[in-house]
Design a protein around this motif. Structure first.
Motif, PDB file in Angstrom:
ATOM      1  N   PRO A 384      36.724 -14.302 -28.254  1.00 33.05           N
ATOM      2  CA  PRO A 384      36.257 -14.315 -27.410  1.00 33.05           C
ATOM      3  C   PRO A 384      36.774 -13.082 -26.476  1.00 33.05           C
ATOM      4  O   PRO A 384      36.574 -12.439 -24.939  1.00 33.05           O
ATOM      5  N   TRP A 385      36.997 -11.572 -26.825  1.00 35.49           N
ATOM      6  CA  TRP A 385      38.290 -11.050 -26.174  1.00 35.49           C
ATOM      7  C   TRP A 385      37.483  -9.677 -25.996  1.00 35.49           C
ATOM      8  O   TRP A 385      36.963  -9.261 -27.296  1.00 35.49           O
ATOM      9  N   THR A 386      37.156  -9.133 -24.653  1.00 36.29           N
ATOM     10  CA  THR A 386      37.323  -7.380 -24.722  1.00 36.29           C
ATOM     11  C   THR A 386      38.039  -6.623 -25.084  1.00 36.29           C
ATOM     12  O   THR A 386      38.313  -5.483 -25.612  1.00 36.29           O
ATOM     13  N   VAL A 387      38.753  -7.148 -24.108  1.00 36.47           N
ATOM     14  CA  VAL A 387      41.067  -6.304 -24.245  1.00 36.47           C
ATOM     15  C   VAL A 387      41.488  -7.132 -24.770  1.00 36.47           C
ATOM     16  O   VAL A 387      42.010  -8.573 -24.591  1.00 36.47           O
ATOM     17  N   TYR A 388      42.031  -7.228 -26.504  1.00 37.07           N
ATOM     18  CA  TYR A 388      42.479  -8.755 -27.004  1.00 37.07           C
ATOM     19  C   TYR A 388      43.445  -9.425 -26.122  1.00 37.07           C
ATOM     20  O   TYR A 388      44.715  -8.747 -26.049  1.00 37.07           O
ATOM     21  N   GLY A 389      43.320 -10.085 -25.893  1.00 37.72           N
ATOM     22  CA  GLY A 389      44.513 -11.650 -24.676  1.00 37.72           C
ATOM     23  C   GLY A 389      44.598 -10.690 -23.446  1.00 37.72           C
ATOM     24  O   GLY A 389      45.234 -11.306 -22.963  1.00 37.72           O
TER      25      GLY A 389
END
Length: 470
Positions: A384-389
């Motif tokens: 659910p990430w756009t910028v991971y984490g």
């Protein structure tokens, strides 16, 4: 499922990127193909390379224009649907998109006119240089886009301000991250392979129809031999990209593998039907130990499962699970066709191998399907990430965006895209069907008279007159 602005924004972005990526995947490879043809013509002086280059240039121009049009819409969406993402990542993503304009667009715009209108107005070496610069421009455009996307996959070289804005502190780390070094070659090779199979399929089509046989055979043999080299290299970089996902994005890797529980040693799920509610796989076929070998190059490694992560941090499982297998299946099919075709092309047997010709002709969508499904695997698997984490997709949308607003823009985009791309695809089809300009009675670079080429074991339509030496 509730129809929310977030859901519709994701559907809209998926729709536009799916249609857009078709054209860069085609034109990047085609620009390299044009450069190769011009280089061969410059070195050998054989007119067949000129005929092929002039033919494919028309198709490249149409596809290039469609790619530019579809790409502009992508930038608009960052402001309309994803303004919070733009606000928080603007100090990083803004300059990266600017670098693309300063480098890629400058090269493409500066030399594209020479390709279209300078054939008989500049020396041949200048025309070849223009082809090379356009090919370099398309590659640079892909590079900066992949840097941008790879930073979202592996955010590095930044610090976070109190207001949540990401500020770059190490551009070298951002531009040459581990993700970029494995994902950019993987994407470029995908474009080259896609272009090679489009050229090979076109050549096979002409040979099956019995027209432009000389040009068709040249396209078929050159493209299949090129693909025979590129596809194994592409698979190798695909494995490196998989290693990156295994190490940096374990939830995505577990979803791709369809692995719910930690396993030691881990099996490899070949096919199954993931059931997210029950957290299990239905109708599973798996190979023991192979999962550990693929994940860690070990027969006894422990591989993590999806149940080790909170449900809120897991991606949708079915999409990356199936799209990854479709991508791999397309790659293996292309590898088989390229190797068999290259082997048969060493002699005249390829002219009699109608089954191979049909397989090559029908293979033209494989590169596009592999590219799109690979992109789906990477992007949906990141959720659910756009910028991971660091930034969730639900937090990246434009505040106060309403469902009717996004639904209206989605309908407009879908209608306009469908109209433009339908007519563009039909025009490209008409260009392909017309084929290259037939060879003259005497080739421009040979004084040998024509000799008839009889295609053994094939239909009377597969007969052509081929200048000696061509």
């Amino acid at each position: 499922m509730d129809v929310t602005p977030l859901l519709l924004s994701r559907i809209q972005f998926a729709f536009t990127i799916t249609l857009h990526i078709i054209f860069p995947a085609f034109t990047v490879g085609l620009a390299a193909w044009l450069t190769f043809l011009e280089g061969c013509g410059l070195v050998t002086g054989r007119a067949i390379y000129r005929r092929l280059s002039d033919f494919w240039l028309k198709i490249f121009a149409v596809a290039f224009g469609l790619g530019v049009v579809s790409g502009i819409v992508m930038a608009f969406q960052f402001g309309t649907n994803w303004s919070e993402l733009s606000r928080r990542t603007g100090p990083i993503q803004g300059p990266l998109l600017g670098y693309e304009s300063f480098t890629a667009f400058a090269l493409e715009a500066g030399f594209f006119g020479v390709l279209m209108f300078g054939r008989d107005r500049v020396p041949r070496w200048v025309y070849f240089l223009a082809c090379l610069m356009v090919a370099l421009g398309t590659s640079m455009s892909s590079f900066w886009i992949m840097v941008n996307n790879s930073w979202m996959q592996e955010p590095v070289g930044f610090t976070t301000r109190p207001d949540g804005v990401f500020v770059p502190v190490d551009w070298h780390a951002i531009i040459f991250s581990h993700a970029v070094l494995v994902r950019f070659p993987h994407m470029m090779l995908a474009a080259y392979v896609t272009g090679a199979f489009c050229v090979a399929a076109t050549g096979a089509w002409y040979m099956l129809r019995g027209n432009a046989v000389q040009e068709g055979r040249a396209m078929l043999t050159m493209a299949l031999r090129l693909a025979a080299i590129l596809v194994p290299v592409q698979i190798g970089f695909g494995h490196l990209a998989g290693d990156f996902v295994h190490d940096k994005q374990p939830t995505k890797f577990a979803a791709i593998e369809g692995r719910w529980n930690d396993e030691q040693p881990a099996s490899e799920v070949l096919i199954a039907w993931p059931d997210e509610k029950a957290e299990t796989n239905r109708f599973q076929i798996a190979i023991p130990y192979l999962g550990s070998v693929i994940g860690s190059m070990s027969l006894s490694s422990k591989e993590v499962g999806l149940k080790s992560f909170p449900v809120a941090d897991r991606p949708p499982v079915a999409i990356p699970f199936f799209t990854f297998r479709i991508m791999v299946g397309c790659g293996l099919l292309m590898l088989a066709i390229a190797w068999i075709g290259s082997w048969l092309s060493l002699s005249d047997r390829i002219l009699r191998a109608r089954l191979l010709l049909w397989a090559t002709f029908l293979s033209f969508p494989l590169g596009f399907v592999a590219t799109i499904t690979g992109w789906f695997t990477a992007e949906v698997g990141r959720q659910p990430w756009t910028v991971y984490g660091m930034l969730r997709t639900a937090e990246a949308t434009t505040p106060f965006l309403t469902t009717p607003q996004v639904a209206t823009s989605l309908v407009i985009f879908a209608s306009v895209y469908s109209l433009i791309f339908t007519f563009g695809a039909l025009y490209i089809y008409r260009l392909l069907r017309a084929g290259p300009i037939p060879a003259p009675d005497l080739d421009l670079q040979t004084t040998n008279p024509k000799r008839p080429l009889s295609v053994p074991g094939d239909s009377p339509g597969l007969r052509a007159t081929v200048p000696a030496g061509e």
